[in-house]
Design a protein around this motif. Sequence first.
Motif, mmCIF file in Angstrom:
data_model
loop_
_atom_site.group_PDB
_atom_site.id
_atom_site.type_symbol
_atom_site.label_atom_id
_atom_site.label_comp_id
_atom_site.label_asym_id
_atom_site.label_seq_id
_atom_site.Cartn_x
_atom_site.Cartn_y
_atom_site.Cartn_z
ATOM 1 N N THR A 189 -58.815 -10.947 -18.533
ATOM 2 C CA THR A 189 -58.317 -9.596 -18.272
ATOM 3 C C THR A 189 -58.497 -8.787 -19.552
ATOM 4 O OG1 THR A 189 -56.059 -9.929 -19.073
ATOM 5 C CG2 THR A 189 -56.527 -10.649 -16.799
ATOM 6 N N ARG B 250 -53.357 -12.228 -14.971
ATOM 7 C CA ARG B 250 -53.169 -10.830 -14.599
ATOM 8 C C ARG B 250 -51.713 -10.532 -14.240
ATOM 9 N NH1 ARG B 250 -52.659 -8.728 -8.969
ATOM 10 N NH2 ARG B 250 -52.528 -10.551 -7.636
ATOM 11 N N VAL C 275 -49.610 -5.314 -10.517
ATOM 12 C CA VAL C 275 -50.678 -4.304 -10.565
ATOM 13 C C VAL C 275 -51.861 -4.757 -9.709
ATOM 14 C CG1 VAL C 275 -52.304 -3.098 -12.108
ATOM 15 C CG2 VAL C 275 -49.966 -3.581 -12.882
ATOM 16 N N HIS D 117 -55.669 -5.283 -8.799
ATOM 17 C CA HIS D 117 -56.851 -5.571 -9.622
ATOM 18 C C HIS D 117 -58.073 -5.719 -8.712
ATOM 19 C CE1 HIS D 117 -53.814 -6.676 -12.598
ATOM 20 N NE2 HIS D 117 -54.748 -6.936 -13.503
ATOM 21 N N PRO E 59 -57.507 -4.299 -13.977
ATOM 22 C CA PRO E 59 -56.417 -3.543 -13.357
ATOM 23 C C PRO E 59 -56.873 -2.204 -12.799
ATOM 24 C CG PRO E 59 -56.139 -3.652 -15.754
ATOM 25 C CD PRO E 59 -57.315 -4.502 -15.407
ATOM 26 N N HIS F 103 -55.346 1.359 -11.688
ATOM 27 C CA HIS F 103 -54.182 2.250 -11.663
ATOM 28 C C HIS F 103 -54.491 3.478 -10.812
ATOM 29 C CE1 HIS F 103 -51.924 -0.181 -14.437
ATOM 30 N NE2 HIS F 103 -52.962 -0.230 -15.253
#
Length: 451
Positions: free
Chosen positions: A18, A261, A265, A267, A284, A286
């Motif tokens: 990540t 991770r 969130v 991914h 990730p 967002h």
Amino acid sequence: QKRKLLEELGENRLPYLTPADADFHQLWKTKYSKLIFRRSDTVPEELHQTVQEGFLTLRKCDCFFQDLVRIKRKDFVTPVSRLLIGDPGCTYKYLNTRLFTVPWPTEGYDIKYCSPEIHDACKALIRLNDYLHVEAVKALQGQNLFQTEDFKDTTVIDREQNFATSLMEKGSVSKDQSSCVLADDYPSLKNRTSYNVTLLNYMDPQQMPYLKQEPYFGMGNMAVSWHHDENLVARSTVAVYSYSCEGSAVEGGNEQKPEGRDPAVWHVGLKVAWDIETPGLAIPLHQGDFYLMIDDLNMTHQHCVLAGFSPRFSSTHRVADCSRGTLEYIFGQCELALQNLQTDSDSMALSLKSLETAVVKQVEEIHNEVEFEWLRQFWFQGKRYLKCTDWWLKPMAKLQEFWRNMEIMTSLFLSEVGKKEQIEEQRKETISCFLLVLTERQKLRKEWTAR
């Protein structure tokens, strides 16, 4: 391949990185450079607002539907709810299920939406489509440029915050650079980035009683399993805009592990297809981020979507291979088949112009295509499209009329081959060919009845 890979792994799990890992950017640069990422702050705020309002409108109007898909002769309902929006008359087929576009506003087409809000939502998505097309052209141009230059390493101080501004921006191209790209390249770039559909996705993980666990790396809950996107023009770009409704999720407590991770969130996961040497990536997503899978990435790699805690929408823009998937195409096929049907000017009786094997075979294959690739695909999904627009009802009525004429042609053929004046050799050949198509029709009718 999946079984073989899992047997080879046994109880072990493959490594994945990540943005918090030190080698993340080096791995991206060497093995995943055809994934281009853009953070939400690179997209105009006004576009974010209209697109996100559009998602919420379509959700409020119950326009997202779980699909019944077929994998290895078994039917499954997708955990993700979907809606296809795109060019009028265009379709997109995946896992043996054909989706029909809710047309976005297009000049020259009379499209009546069920409400002004649905019209506005579709308009917002064609605006996003145009924006992502431009970004994809830039990204492809950028790839052509940086392949001829040495890649300069970038030191990342705060990886979680800055990962999207280091390597990924090297996939973009500045105004000065864009002038270096030859004009001759543009038609090819345009063909590979002119999205004709977007497949919208929606899922609220809190409403899902069970989600599959990612099997190779131990990445956690999957909303969408590992796959290549199908039914696309070769080497075309896929663009994905992500809108996770952050802040609205039920808090997951202290579930985050020290490594791997963040499970809260969303991914996107990536891996090299059927490879156990290369570590995977979990990136990730967002609110308002988007990414591009350019050139052959979708063929050489697989991707999955890893669920967070909050509900999420995405708009996945594609250059669907519509060589056999548009109304224009299927109407053309119908006209070709019906050329073998003639009407007597005096008695108005119908008859077949030719009983040649090749002609009969072509007509009956088109007959099957109309019934199983179009009419049954449309109607077995019920009247769900009517929540958005009635645009498809007229063309479907026209297709059904063509299909009725083809049913008549099948009966006429059966009647003709029963007559004794047929040459025996030719008659046998024609009947055996005809029987193959008819047997297939019978088998498919049973399958569709069961579905």
